[in-house]
Motif scaffolding. Sequence first.
Motif, short mmCIF file in Angstrom:
data_model
loop_
_atom_site.label_atom_id
_atom_site.label_comp_id
_atom_site.label_asym_id
_atom_site.label_seq_id
_atom_site.Cartn_x
_atom_site.Cartn_y
_atom_site.Cartn_z
N ARG A 18 -4.35 3.11 -8.37
CA ARG A 18 -5.58 3.34 -7.59
C ARG A 18 -5.69 2.35 -6.44
O ARG A 18 -6.04 2.72 -5.32
CB ARG A 18 -6.81 3.21 -8.50
N VAL A 19 -5.40 1.07 -6.70
CA VAL A 19 -5.50 0.05 -5.66
C VAL A 19 -4.45 0.27 -4.58
O VAL A 19 -4.74 0.22 -3.38
CB VAL A 19 -5.37 -1.37 -6.28
N ARG A 24 -5.37 3.19 -2.55
CA ARG A 24 -6.73 3.08 -2.04
C ARG A 24 -7.56 4.30 -2.41
O ARG A 24 -8.27 4.87 -1.60
CB ARG A 24 -6.72 2.85 -0.52
N ARG A 54 0.86 -1.19 0.00
CA ARG A 54 0.00 0.00 0.00
C ARG A 54 0.88 1.23 0.00
O ARG A 54 1.92 1.26 0.66
CB ARG A 54 -0.91 -0.01 1.21
N ARG A 105 -4.88 1.35 -12.82
CA ARG A 105 -5.65 0.56 -11.86
C ARG A 105 -4.78 0.15 -10.67
O ARG A 105 -5.22 0.21 -9.51
CB ARG A 105 -6.22 -0.68 -12.55
#
Length: 172
Positions: free
Chosen positions: A110-111, A114, A14, A107
């Motif tokens: 974005r993941v 978060r 993250r 994508r």
Amino acid sequence: TVGASTPLRIRTRRQSLDRLNLIDLGFAALPDSADAHEFEAVLNAVDFTNPRSRDLPHARRFVLVVAGSNDFDDRTALAINLALTAARGGARVVLLDAAGRNAKLTRAVRVAARKPILDAGAIYETENEVRLALPKALDPERGRQRPEAMLRHFVDSRDEALDLIVCDGPGA
């Protein structure tokens, strides 16, 4: 090939949009300390040499498009590793997600961050000394992302200090 004996690793962590690390986005990537001779060979094969190393006052910008199928994320991984290798060699690099509807790089950001939606036309500085450019606008007719305007900006801009633009996409 990614396997037990390869220096490529798939790591996902993250991240915040202020501190993106291309190695930790979930694609097969070379760690900073790994030997990148295979990717250097690709850059040499397409005749990219770092313009700053040639001491040319007005060097041209080089655009490298990695196109084709991306079913197993191999196109995106190749684009990331070519951008990382060039940046580690001293080039000023932009990695542009030009994949259109199948924008796996966008994508993944974005993941990792978060964030369900990213700012249109966002350009992020990464920990890897590669600027990451994500598509700018939507085509209302087809609902596809259109990176052409963003690429044209980088190619035409005299203010941008960069040597190489690596495009992830389009698809086959």
